[in-house]
Design an enzyme around this catalytic site. Structure first.
Site, mmCIF file in Angstrom:
data_model
loop_
_atom_site.group_PDB
_atom_site.id
_atom_site.type_symbol
_atom_site.label_atom_id
_atom_site.label_comp_id
_atom_site.label_asym_id
_atom_site.label_seq_id
_atom_site.Cartn_x
_atom_site.Cartn_y
_atom_site.Cartn_z
ATOM 1 N N LYS A 122 42.139 -53.823 4.006
ATOM 2 C CA LYS A 122 43.554 -54.193 4.094
ATOM 3 C C LYS A 122 44.256 -53.218 5.019
ATOM 4 C CE LYS A 122 45.305 -50.610 1.537
ATOM 5 N NZ LYS A 122 46.180 -49.546 2.107
ATOM 6 N N ASP A 155 46.267 -50.409 -5.700
ATOM 7 C CA ASP A 155 45.912 -51.318 -4.613
ATOM 8 C C ASP A 155 44.986 -52.445 -5.059
ATOM 9 O OD1 ASP A 155 47.427 -50.052 -2.728
ATOM 10 O OD2 ASP A 155 45.764 -49.079 -1.691
#
Length: 286
Positions: free
Chosen positions: A19, A144
C-alpha cells in the site's frame, strides 16, 4: 488479477499487496497516546505471496521465519492464532511467505501479510466470517491491517480503522527502497512531529492533496530517506509512504514509470507498479 474468475484453494498463491499513503496527516492524539490520522490508502500491483498447507494437529507454523523475529511474534502466526481463538477452529496450518516487500518500509508488508492470512484461512477453513468481523480481528494486530481486509482503496481516519472507499484514477508508481528499516514508534514518538494538521472531510480530498507529516522527522533522523526523495523528485513530485523508509512518485502509465526507473542511479533500489482499483482478494468468497 481478477479474483472473481479464480478458484482459490490450498494450492493457490495468495497475494499480499503493498500500500501507499497518498497523503498522511496527523490531526491529533488520543488520551491513550495513539495518534489520530487522516490518509488515503492505495493498493499496488506488487507485494508478497503467501502459501498455505493444512495441518491436522491444530498447530500454526511459519515455514519462513524472519531473522531475529520469534515465529510466535510474527503477525501472520498471530493472525492465524487469533482466527482460531475467535472461531473455535481446531484446524492447523503451515504458512510460507514469498517476501518481496521490505521491512520497515512504510508499504504495509507485515500488515498486508496478516490480512491475507485472515482472508485466506477464513476461506480455506470455511469459517464464513464477514469482512467486518475480520477487520475487528485485524485491528488487534495493527492499525494498517483493517484496510487490507476492507478491500477498497480508502480514505482512513481515527487510528486508521475508520474507512471510506475512494475511487482513484489509473496510474503507475515508482517506489524506491532506501537501505534502512525505520521503526514506526521512533517516528511517532518524536517530540518534533507535527500533530496538529487541520482535518478535512473525506469528500474534499483530491489526488495530489496534502503531504506526509512524518516525512520531516524521518528525513532528519534517516538522511538516506531525504537523499532518495531528492533523487526521485528530480523526475516527478515524490513523497514518503507511511513512516518510511520507502518513497514514491506517480506517473501516468507504465511506459513513463519504467522510463523514470532507467534514469535512476544504478545503486538505487526501486521498482514500478500499477495502482490497483481494489485489493486482489476482494472477490474471495467467505
Amino acid at each position: 488479477m481478477n479474483t472473481t474468475s479464480q478458484t482459490w484453494g490450498w494450492q493457490s498463491a495468495y497475494p499480499a499487496p503493498a500500500k501507499l499513503n497518498l497523503f498522511l496527516h496527523v490531526v491529533g492524539r488520543r488520551a491513550d497516546g495513539y495518534h489520530l490520522l487522516q490518509t488515503v490508502f492505495r493498493f499496488l500491483g506488487h507485494g508478497d505471496s503467501l502459501y498455505f498447507a493444512p495441518r491436522a494437529d491444530g498447530a500454526v507454523r511459519l515455514a519462513t521465519p524472519l531473522p531475529g523475529v520469534p515465529a510466535e511474534d510474527d503477525l501472520t502466526v498471530r493472525a492465524a492464532s487469533l482466527l482460531q481463538t475467535a472461531t473455535g477452529c481446531r484446524a492447523g496450518v503451515d504458512i510460507r511467505i514469498e517476501k518481496h516487500l521490505p521491512l520497515g518500509g512504510g508499504l504495509g508488508g507485515g500488515s498486508s501479510d496478516a490480512a491475507t492470512v485472515l482472508l485466506a484461512l477464513n476461506h480455506l477453513w470455511r469459517l464464513a466470517l464477514p469482512r467486518s468481523r475480520l477487520q475487528e480481528i485485524g485491528l488487534a494486530l495493527g492499525a494498517d491491517v483493517p484496510v487490507f481486509l476492507f478491500g477498497h482503496n480508502a480514505f482512513a481516519e481515527g487510528i486508521g480503522e475508520t474507512l471510506q472507499a475512494v475511487e482513484l484514477p489509473p496510474c503507475w508508481y515508482v517506489v524506491l527502497e532506501p537501505p534502512v528499516q525505520i521503526p514506526t514508534a521512533a517516528i511517532f514518538g518524536a517530540r518534533e512531529l507535527k500533530r496538529d494538521s487541520l482535518p478535512i472531510a473525506p469528500r474534499d480530498w483530491r489526488p495530489g492533496f496534502g503531504g506526509n507529516d512524518l516525512e520531516t522527522v524521518a528525513c532528519a533522523r534517516f538522511p538516506t530517506v531525504a537523499e532518495h526523495l531528492a533523487c526521485l523528485s528530480a523526475l516527478s513530485p515524490a513523497r514518503m509512504s507511511g513512516s518510511g523508509a520507502c518513497v514514491f512518485a506517480e506517473f501516468a502509465n507504465r511506459r513513463q514509470a519504467e522510463a523514470a526507473l532507467r534514469q535512476l542511479p544504478k545503486d538505487v533500489r526501486g521498482w514500478a507498479a500499477a495502482g490497483l482499483a481494489e485489493h486482489p482478494l476482494l472477490g474471495l468468497s467467505n
